[in-house]
Design a protein around this motif. Structure first.
Motif, PDB file in Angstrom:
ATOM      1  N   ALA A  77       0.974  -1.350   0.095  1.00 41.90           N
ATOM      2  CA  ALA A  77       0.072   0.163  -0.058  1.00 41.90           C
ATOM      3  C   ALA A  77       0.814   1.161  -0.200  1.00 41.90           C
ATOM      4  CB  ALA A  77      -1.099  -0.118   1.250  1.00 41.90           C
ATOM      5  N   TYR A 112      -8.781  -3.121  -5.257  1.00 44.22           N
ATOM      6  CA  TYR A 112      -8.379  -2.982  -3.671  1.00 44.22           C
ATOM      7  C   TYR A 112      -7.498  -1.781  -3.385  1.00 44.22           C
ATOM      8  CZ  TYR A 112      -6.419  -3.751   0.829  1.00 44.22           C
ATOM      9  OH  TYR A 112      -5.898  -3.673   2.060  1.00 44.22           O
ATOM     10  N   LEU A 116      -8.067   1.817  -1.403  1.00 46.03           N
ATOM     11  CA  LEU A 116      -7.245   1.886  -0.068  1.00 46.03           C
ATOM     12  C   LEU A 116      -6.473   3.240  -0.350  1.00 46.03           C
ATOM     13  CD1 LEU A 116      -6.364   0.553   2.895  1.00 46.03           C
ATOM     14  CD2 LEU A 116      -4.472  -0.293   1.637  1.00 46.03           C
ATOM     15  N   ARG A 120      -6.528   6.979   1.719  1.00 40.87           N
ATOM     16  CA  ARG A 120      -5.564   7.260   2.520  1.00 40.87           C
ATOM     17  C   ARG A 120      -4.687   8.767   1.673  1.00 40.87           C
ATOM     18  NH1 ARG A 120      -1.944   1.753   4.256  1.00 40.87           N
ATOM     19  NH2 ARG A 120      -3.751   0.953   5.578  1.00 40.87           N
ATOM     20  N   LEU A 208      -6.459  -2.339   7.105  1.00 36.39           N
ATOM     21  CA  LEU A 208      -6.144  -2.414   5.600  1.00 36.39           C
ATOM     22  C   LEU A 208      -7.521  -2.571   4.945  1.00 36.39           C
ATOM     23  CD1 LEU A 208      -3.074  -5.041   6.055  1.00 36.39           C
ATOM     24  CD2 LEU A 208      -3.233  -2.675   5.131  1.00 36.39           C
ATOM     25  N   CYS A 209      -8.646  -2.339   5.428  1.00 40.84           N
ATOM     26  CA  CYS A 209     -10.168  -2.454   4.686  1.00 40.84           C
ATOM     27  C   CYS A 209     -10.617  -1.118   4.533  1.00 40.84           C
ATOM     28  CB  CYS A 209     -11.121  -3.242   5.703  1.00 40.84           C
ATOM     29  SG  CYS A 209     -10.463  -4.952   6.186  1.00 40.84           S
ATOM     30  N   PRO A 210     -10.566  -0.993   3.130  1.00 41.83           N
ATOM     31  CA  PRO A 210     -10.903   0.399   2.639  1.00 41.83           C
ATOM     32  C   PRO A 210     -12.435   0.763   3.308  1.00 41.83           C
ATOM     33  CG  PRO A 210      -9.699  -0.747   0.769  1.00 41.83           C
ATOM     34  CD  PRO A 210      -9.817  -1.767   1.933  1.00 41.83           C
TER      35      PRO A 210
END
Length: 290
Positions: A77, A112, A116, A120, A208-210
């Motif tokens: 990420a 994914y 994410l 962020r 780590l889970c949008p």
């Protein structure tokens, strides 16, 4: 097309291929490949796909990132964010362009990672997720997959053989698909790519889970998913759309009846052409109005 290094880490260069519109101040689409975090490369974007974005008025920056399980998802990420920050801070000097707006477009695992990044990086103007996912804690990802259990069972010895002792930034599906298949059959995929246990490390996994990071600051999102997706269930995009709606985030959800994973590769299909045209309209709306 021009290849540049956007990051160096552990003696390894992370590369991106830049496809220019020929204009100085076109918006940029950061293209993130899929592959279950385990395989893929920046070269997976087809020439005609890059041309499609260029003709619509967008530069394309198709990037490599470190691959799992040799590198864990939290670090992967960071690579995506570093590619975006490189565009924001270095593109003018290195590429001689202005960057008025940036969108991220990803497919599957890339979808994914795009979501994410949306959670962020507040300066992103749009996110497009083709059959991506927002929740790594769901049964489809943490339990043995009935769909993949119908395929020949991969022995652990073979899976272990496919793991290297070095950082990988690109790998072919032919070389690494067996590793993905093994972990989906065992229900160990999330643990393999994150290094986290889905029960014991739920708090860390939630980061780590949008779907758990949606706020009103999230950029506009387009979600595209086949309703018969056997790899990533369509419910992942439905859940993401619900969270975006609750937060008041502009979003477009497109589900395709009867379509499976990778539906967009059927370029000759009228329904797919229409969806891809919708994607470009979405990007124009959010990238050229700044």
């Amino acid at each position: 097309m021009r290849t540049i290094c956007y990051k160096k880490i552990g003696g390894v260069e992370l590369l991106g291929d830049f496809y220019s519109t020929g204009q100085v101040n076109s918006p940029v689409v950061v293209y993130i490949h899929g592959g279950g975090f385990i395989w893929g490369s920046r070269q997976e974007i087809a020439k005609e796909e890059a041309e499609r974005y260029n003709q619509a008025g967008f530069h394309v920056f198709s990037i490599d990132y470190r691959l799992a399980p040799e590198t864990k998802l939290a670090a992967i990420a960071e690579d995506i964010l570093d590619a975006i920050h490189w565009l924001q801070n270095e593109a003018t000097d290195v590429l001689g362009i202005e960057v008025p707006a940036i969108a991220v477009v990803g497919h599957s695992a890339g979808g994914y990672l795009a979501l994410l990044a949306g959670a962020r990086e507040p300066k992103l103007k749009a996110v497009v997720s083709f059959y991506g996912y927002g929740d790594l804690r769901a049964d489809w990802s943490t339990q043995p997959s009935p769909y993949y259990l119908e395929k020949p069972i991969v022995p652990r010895k073979l899976a272990d053989h496919l793991i290297t002792d070095r950082i990988l930034t690109e790998a072919s599906v032919q070389r690494r698909y067996g590793l993905y298949l093994y972990h989906r059959q065992q229900g160990s995929w999330v643990q393999a790519v994150t290094g986290l246990d889905s029960e014991r490390d739920r708090a860390e996994l939630e980061l780590l889970c949008p779907v758990e990071s949606v706020t009103s600051a999230f950029p506009p999102v387009m979600l595209l998913h086949g309703e018969q997706d056997q790899d990533v269930p369509c419910t992942e995009s439905l859940l993401m759309a619900e969270r975006l709606h609750r937060a008041g985030v502009a979003h477009t959800l497109v589900t395709l009846p009867g379509e499976d994973h990778l539906f967009d590769q059927q370029k000759g299909k009228e329904s797919v052409r229409q969806v891809l045209a919708q994607e470009l309209d979405f990007l124009r709306e959010h990238l050229t109005s700044v």
